[in-house]
Design a protein around this motif. Structure first.
Motif, mmCIF file in Angstrom:
data_model
loop_
_atom_site.group_PDB
_atom_site.id
_atom_site.type_symbol
_atom_site.label_atom_id
_atom_site.label_comp_id
_atom_site.label_asym_id
_atom_site.label_seq_id
_atom_site.Cartn_x
_atom_site.Cartn_y
_atom_site.Cartn_z
ATOM 1 N N LEU A 110 14.772 9.059 32.357
ATOM 2 C CA LEU A 110 13.882 8.770 31.431
ATOM 3 C C LEU A 110 14.887 9.147 29.955
ATOM 4 C CD1 LEU A 110 11.154 9.004 30.321
ATOM 5 C CD2 LEU A 110 11.773 11.711 29.574
ATOM 6 N N LEU A 111 14.636 7.686 29.240
ATOM 7 C CA LEU A 111 14.920 7.447 27.790
ATOM 8 C C LEU A 111 14.466 7.731 27.190
ATOM 9 C CD1 LEU A 111 17.401 6.581 26.436
ATOM 10 C CD2 LEU A 111 17.079 4.142 27.352
ATOM 11 N N ILE A 112 14.563 8.196 26.038
ATOM 12 C CA ILE A 112 13.800 8.693 24.988
ATOM 13 C C ILE A 112 14.449 8.280 23.971
ATOM 14 C CG2 ILE A 112 12.422 10.005 24.132
ATOM 15 C CD1 ILE A 112 12.123 11.961 26.874
ATOM 16 N N LEU A 113 13.814 6.896 22.786
ATOM 17 C CA LEU A 113 14.402 6.905 21.578
ATOM 18 C C LEU A 113 13.642 6.715 20.177
ATOM 19 C CD1 LEU A 113 14.928 3.947 23.716
ATOM 20 C CD2 LEU A 113 16.620 4.272 22.303
ATOM 21 N N ALA A 130 15.430 2.670 34.107
ATOM 22 C CA ALA A 130 15.082 4.168 33.954
ATOM 23 C C ALA A 130 14.020 3.747 33.111
ATOM 24 C CB ALA A 130 15.633 4.566 32.583
ATOM 25 N N GLU A 131 12.562 5.031 33.005
ATOM 26 C CA GLU A 131 11.938 4.435 31.810
ATOM 27 C C GLU A 131 11.544 5.062 30.724
ATOM 28 O OE1 GLU A 131 6.824 6.730 31.608
ATOM 29 O OE2 GLU A 131 8.578 7.677 32.715
ATOM 30 N N VAL A 132 11.363 3.900 29.365
ATOM 31 C CA VAL A 132 11.452 4.306 28.853
ATOM 32 C C VAL A 132 10.619 4.292 27.634
ATOM 33 C CG1 VAL A 132 12.556 3.009 26.289
ATOM 34 C CG2 VAL A 132 13.355 2.295 28.640
ATOM 35 N N VAL A 133 10.738 5.506 26.642
ATOM 36 C CA VAL A 133 9.119 5.489 25.357
ATOM 37 C C VAL A 133 10.197 5.327 24.417
ATOM 38 C CG1 VAL A 133 7.883 7.009 27.598
ATOM 39 C CG2 VAL A 133 9.650 7.747 26.834
ATOM 40 N N LEU A 134 9.752 6.019 23.413
ATOM 41 C CA LEU A 134 9.748 6.391 21.775
ATOM 42 C C LEU A 134 9.173 7.297 20.792
ATOM 43 C CD1 LEU A 134 9.874 2.308 20.464
ATOM 44 C CD2 LEU A 134 11.516 3.486 21.425
ATOM 45 N N PHE A 135 9.842 8.110 20.542
ATOM 46 C CA PHE A 135 9.898 9.284 20.357
ATOM 47 C C PHE A 135 8.779 9.633 18.540
ATOM 48 C CE2 PHE A 135 13.482 10.177 19.693
ATOM 49 C CZ PHE A 135 13.870 11.885 18.918
ATOM 50 N N LYS A 136 7.908 9.475 17.960
ATOM 51 C CA LYS A 136 7.626 9.066 16.487
ATOM 52 C C LYS A 136 9.153 9.916 15.957
ATOM 53 C CE LYS A 136 3.228 10.787 17.155
ATOM 54 N NZ LYS A 136 1.667 11.525 16.819
ATOM 55 N N HIS A 137 9.212 8.659 14.607
ATOM 56 C CA HIS A 137 10.606 9.055 13.999
ATOM 57 C C HIS A 137 11.049 10.302 13.574
ATOM 58 C CE1 HIS A 137 14.101 8.843 11.249
ATOM 59 N NE2 HIS A 137 13.487 8.778 10.435
ATOM 60 N N SER A 145 7.437 16.994 23.457
ATOM 61 C CA SER A 145 6.513 16.699 24.134
ATOM 62 C C SER A 145 6.296 15.237 25.139
ATOM 63 C CB SER A 145 4.888 16.487 23.589
ATOM 64 O OG SER A 145 5.531 15.279 23.251
ATOM 65 N N LEU A 146 6.833 14.689 24.908
ATOM 66 C CA LEU A 146 7.457 13.512 25.703
ATOM 67 C C LEU A 146 8.389 13.871 27.228
ATOM 68 C CD1 LEU A 146 8.120 10.632 23.293
ATOM 69 C CD2 LEU A 146 5.754 10.395 24.560
ATOM 70 N N HIS A 150 6.550 13.603 31.289
ATOM 71 C CA HIS A 150 7.047 12.435 31.305
ATOM 72 C C HIS A 150 7.743 12.800 33.472
ATOM 73 C CE1 HIS A 150 5.567 10.156 28.262
ATOM 74 N NE2 HIS A 150 5.122 9.404 29.357
ATOM 75 N N ASN A 151 8.246 12.209 34.088
ATOM 76 C CA ASN A 151 8.764 12.994 34.985
ATOM 77 C C ASN A 151 9.724 12.056 35.371
ATOM 78 O OD1 ASN A 151 5.854 13.924 37.007
ATOM 79 N ND2 ASN A 151 5.366 11.674 37.698
ATOM 80 N N HIS A 152 10.843 12.559 35.090
ATOM 81 C CA HIS A 152 12.433 12.531 35.267
ATOM 82 C C HIS A 152 13.144 13.176 36.068
ATOM 83 C CE1 HIS A 152 12.923 16.323 32.688
ATOM 84 N NE2 HIS A 152 11.704 16.363 32.254
#
Length: 363
Positions: A110-113, A130-137, A145-146, A150-152
Motif C-alpha cells: 500500500l503506497l499512501i502519498l 501496489a495499491e496507491v491512495v492519497l491522504f488529505k494534506h 484511517s486509510l 485497506h489490505n496491505h
C-alpha cells in the motif's frame, strides 16, 4: 503536430516558457535559500576538491564505474551528520523521489502519498503494482484511517518536510502513525534541509527524531545548498534494495562530481555558520509575518491572490519595480499565488521594500 494542445494551454492561461531575467533584479523567486549560488568562495573550494583527482566527471553509472571518492566522502559525511545507516547520491531530487516511489512499493503493498506530494512522486506512483491512495494534506487521522481500511503487505508513506508550494511544515504526528504501523516513511526534505532545525538538518532535526529503520530521508543539493543533485538516507537494507531495483539509480550516469563537491562545501559552511544563518532566517521570517501577516516555518511564503487577479500580471508589475517573485498558477496550485522566497541572498531591507509593494498593491 501539437498545435491544438498548445492553443488549449495558452487559452487556459497555463502556457509556460523559459526566460532570462535581468540579474540586477532582487531575486525573491529562487530556491537558493541561503544565497549560496552567489558564494564564490564555495565555488572555489569545490573546484579545488575536484582538481585533486585524475578525473573530473563520473564517466558511467554509479553501479558500473561512476562511483567516485567524492561521492563516497559526501555520503559518509551525510551519514555522520544525519544519523542514518546508509546514503546514496542521486542525479536530482526528481530522480531520487522517482527511485524511491518506483522501487519500494511492490505487489500487494500500500503506497499512501500526501495529496500535495511533489510531482516526481506522483508520476512515479503511476508505475507501481501496489495499491496507491492519497491522504488529505498533512492529516494524520485520515492517513491512519486509510491504513486501517485497506489490505496491505508493506505500507509506504510519502510526505514532504516543508511543502514546496504552500510552505506548510510536515505534521509531526505522521511520524507516530508510520512508526505505529511499521510503515516505511519517505520524507522529502528538499525544502526543509538547510533551513529548519537546531542544526539546520531539516524536520528530523527540528522534531528531535532519531532515524529508525523505517525512516527514509531524501534531500537535494539544488535548494539550500546552492548546487544540483540529491541524496537518499536510509537503512543499509533499504540502500541495498534500491541499488538493485531503483531504475533511476541503476540506469543513469552517476551525479556530477563538481555538483556533489559544491553541495558538500555548502553543508560544511552551514555546519560552521549555523548560528548566524539561523538568525538571518529568523529576521526574514519576522519581516514576512509583520508586513504580510503570514507566519512561515521555513523560507517559502505562499501569498494568495484575490479572485480574478492574474499572477503573471502581478509578477510583471513587481519586475518593473525591481523585484522577481514566483507566479504560480494552476495546475501546480489550486488557485494562483505569489511564491515569495525571502532568501538570504537578498537583504532584509530589500525584502521590506518588496513586502511594502505587495501591501500597497491590494492583489
Amino acid at each position: 503536430m501539437y498545435q491544438n494542445e498548445l492553443q488549449a494551454i495558452t487559452k487556459s492561461n497555463r502556457y509556460r516558457s523559459r526566460k532570462l531575467y535581468d540579474e540586477h533584479l532582487a531575486d525573491f523567486s529562487s530556491n537558493d535559500y541561503l544565497g549560496f549560488a552567489q558564494n564564490h568562495a564555495l565555488f572555489e573550494r569545490a573546484v579545488a576538491q575536484v582538481s585533486m583527482y585524475k578525473t573530473h566527471a563520473p564517466k558511467a553509472s554509479i553501479l558500473v564505474n561512476g562511483y567516485h571518492p567524492i561521492h563516497q566522502e559526501f555520503e559518509e559525511f551525510l551519514i555522520r551528520h544525519n544519523g542514518f545507516e546508509a546514503a546514496l547520491v542521486c542525479g536530482s531530487g526528481f530522480l531520487a523521489n522517482f527511485s524511491l516511489i518506483e522501487a519500494l512499493p511492490r505487489k500487494k503493498d500500500l503506497l499512501i502519498l500526501d495529496e500535495e506530494y511533489h510531482a516526481s512522486g506522483m508520476v512515479a506512483s503511476k508505475t507501481v503494482d501496489a495499491e496507491v491512495v492519497l491522504f488529505k494534506h498533512n492529516d494524520a487521522n485520515h492517513l491512519e484511517s486509510l491504513i486501517n481500511t485497506h489490505n496491505h503487505n508493506r505500507i509506504i508513506i510519502a510526505v514532504e518536510g516543508i511543502y514546496s508550494m504552500s510552505g506548510d511544515l510536515l505534521n509531526r504526528d505522521i511520524f507516530e502513525v508510520a512508526d505505529r504501523y511499521n510503515a516505511l516513511l519517505i520524507v522529502d526534505e528538499a525544502h526543509s534541509a538547510g533551513v529548519v532545525g537546531e542544526n539546520m538538518r531539516g524536520v528530523f532535526d527540528l522534531f528531535g527524531i532519531t532515524p529508525k529503520a523505517n525512516h527514509i530521508k531524501m534531500g537535494t543539493l539544488g535548494k539550500a545548498l546552492g548546487s544540483y543533485g540529491a541524496y537518499i538516507l536510509c537503512s543499509k537494507h533499504i540502500a541495498e534494495f534500491l541499488q538493485n531495483r531503483a531504475k533511476a539509480i541503476i540506469y543513469t550516469t552517476a551525479p556530477s562530481l563538481f555538483d556533489i563537491a559544491l553541495g558538500y562545501q555548502g553543508l560544511l559552511y552551514i555546519l560552521k555558520n549555523r548560528v548566524s544563518l539561523k538568525a538571518e532566517i529568523e529576521a526574514r521570517q519576522a519581516v514576512v509575518q509583520t508586513m504580510l501577516g503570514l507566519k512561515i516555518e521555513g523560507l517559502i511564503c505562499s501569498y494568495p491572490l484575490s479572485e480574478g487577479v492574474d499572477a503573471l500580471t502581478v509578477q510583471q508589475r513587481l519586475i518593473e519595480e525591481g523585484f522577481l517573485v514566483g507566479a504560480i498558477r494552476p495546475p501546480t496550485v489550486p488557485k494562483p499565488i505569489l511564491r515569495l522566497i525571502p532568501r538570504l541572498g537578498e537583504s532584509v531591507e530589500s525584502l521590506e521594500a518588496l513586502c511594502s509593494l505587495i501591501q500597497k498593491g491590494s492583489f
